[in-house]
Design an enzyme around this catalytic site. Structure first.
Site, PDB file in Angstrom:
ATOM      1  N   SER A   1       0.839  -1.204   0.000  1.00 48.53           N
ATOM      2  CA  SER A   1       0.000   0.000   0.000  1.00 48.53           C
ATOM      3  C   SER A   1       0.867   1.244   0.000  1.00 48.53           C
ATOM      4  CB  SER A   1      -0.886  -0.026   1.249  1.00 48.53           C
ATOM      5  OG  SER A   1      -1.517   1.220   1.448  1.00 48.53           O
TER       6      SER A   1
ATOM      7  N   TYR B   1      -1.794  -0.841  10.952  1.00 50.08           N
ATOM      8  CA  TYR B   1      -2.095  -1.400   9.617  1.00 50.08           C
ATOM      9  C   TYR B   1      -0.948  -1.052   8.657  1.00 50.08           C
ATOM     10  CZ  TYR B   1      -3.576  -1.386   4.807  1.00 50.08           C
ATOM     11  OH  TYR B   1      -3.592  -1.574   3.442  1.00 50.08           O
TER      12      TYR B   1
ATOM     13  N   LYS C   1       2.210  -3.439   6.652  1.00 47.66           N
ATOM     14  CA  LYS C   1       2.600  -3.444   5.238  1.00 47.66           C
ATOM     15  C   LYS C   1       4.104  -3.198   5.111  1.00 47.66           C
ATOM     16  CE  LYS C   1      -1.374  -4.366   3.519  1.00 47.66           C
ATOM     17  NZ  LYS C   1      -1.606  -5.725   2.955  1.00 47.66           N
TER      18      LYS C   1
END
Ligand code: WQD
Length: 340
Positions: free
Chosen positions: A126, A151, A155
């Site tokens: 992302s 989150y 990644k």
């Protein structure tokens, strides 16, 4: 027909990627634990592509279940790994759930691939790994800033895990695709985004407001240093994004990769503000959207849009759909699922 595993294949981006894989003649095996999707999505995939992928309901946090899967399917030629939790706000409240779900599952899949004589792996990353980049548009060489959320950290750590594994496992070939903002739905309106509860993301909140499920959209701040004061993002049609996964997989299968770990920014290269997205919705739907200006949302970056040069020239992929086309597909989908 190469057999490809798609983890999280009943999710928003996963399901659109399965459709593209099947249309290109790949045989697809989906693993999904149905925590954020439903079997209706499998029907939608089958309806669109006329083929039903193999489906295995499986919890990737269960290491022995992952081992058993790869013993059963020894002929998997590539893996596209979507399975992960992805709500930024939720990750702040439930960090351990995010680290366990997003990292343990990645590690268990990689352990199986690292043991194969040849393995091809596409990772769902992302643009969030960049945080607030110093320069726009953002290239793959932009600094990886400290993550703004657990989150985003999963990644960043996920990419590091893959990179470190590829360094000692030349048989493992991996590509991390750093998505910008996926929006829209398949043009058939048979599959699309199915946010559970109140949508966290802008476009599903807009279409639910347009459909009368929400009274008004709150615009999280209009006092940013941007032309109209609202944040800028790179909104990419989910079908364009799905196609990027197939192109990346084919790059590895045909051994065209120049290193066994590569990263690509997957966006349109166009930045759109929140107000511009609202106006695009009003144009394509011919409806006035009810919205109000609210306080800024903690963790939001001011601006993020992709430099797509590397994906266009090296990967040989570019986004085809405009913001209007992507928003229209999202609106068609919303009307379909609400019976409007
Ligand atoms: C976009 C803009 C909001 C909702 C996140 C993750 C990213 C990816 C996509 C998972 C921002 C504004 C939003 C609303 C608003 N997720 N907004 N009112 O935050 O850019 O990216 O989702 O893979 O990794 O970081 O997307 O759609 O939440 O927000 O004004 O009700 O819309 O402030 O400026 P974001 P978003």
């Amino acid at each position: 027909m190469d057999k490809i595993l798609v983890t999280g294949g009943l999710g928003f981006i996963g399901s659109h990627t399965v459709v593209e894989l099947q249309s290109e003649g790949f045989e697809v095996v989906i693993i999904d634990n149905l925590s954020n999707s439903s079997m209706d999505v499998l029907e939608g995939i089958t309806a669109i592509s006329g083929k039903s992928p193999i489906f295995e309901k499986l919890e990737l946090k269960d290491k022995s279940a992952v081992q058993n899967f790869f013993s059963k399917y020894k002929d998997i030629k590539g893996v596209i790994h979507f399975a992960a939790s992805k709500a930024v706000g939720e990750s702040v409240q439930e960090p351990l759930m995010y680290y366990e779900n997003n990292l343990n599952t990645l590690i268990y899949v990689l352990q199986e691939l690292a043991a194969k004589t040849e393995a091809n792996f596409i990772f769902s990353s992302s643009c969030t790994v960049y945080g607030q980049a110093d320069e726009m548009p953002i290239t793959e060489n932009a600094a990886i800033k400290p993550a703004e959320s657990p989150y985003g950290n999963t990644k960043q750590i996920g990419e590091e895990i893959i990179k470190d594994t590829c360094k000692v496992k030349p048989n493992l070939n991996a590509i991390a695709l750093r998505y910008f903002n996926p929006i829209g739905a398949h043009p058939t309106a048979r599959i699309g985004e199915l946010p559970i509860g109140v949508p966290q993301n802008l476009v599903p909140f807009i279409t639910q407001t347009g459909a009368g499920l929400r009274d008004a959209l709150s615009v999280f701040g209009d006092d940013y240093p941007t032309p109209d004061g609202t944040c800028i993002r790179d909104y990419i049609h989910v079908v364009d994004l799905a196609k990027a996964h197939v192109v990346a997989l084919k790059r590895l299968l045909s051994k065209k990769n120049i290193a066994n770990y590569e990263t690509f920014n997957i966006g349109t290269g166009v930045g759109s503000s929140v107000l511009e997205v609202i106006h695009a919705f009003e144009r394509v739907s011919d409806k006035k959207l009810n919205y109000q200006i609210a306080d800024r949302r903690i963790g939001d970056v001011i601006s993020a849009y992709a430099d797509t040069t590397k994906a266009n020239t090296e990967l040989g992929w570019e986004a085809k759909s405009s913001l209007n086309e992507a928003i229209l597909s999202a609106w068609k989908w919303e009307k379909k699922i609400r019976g409007l």
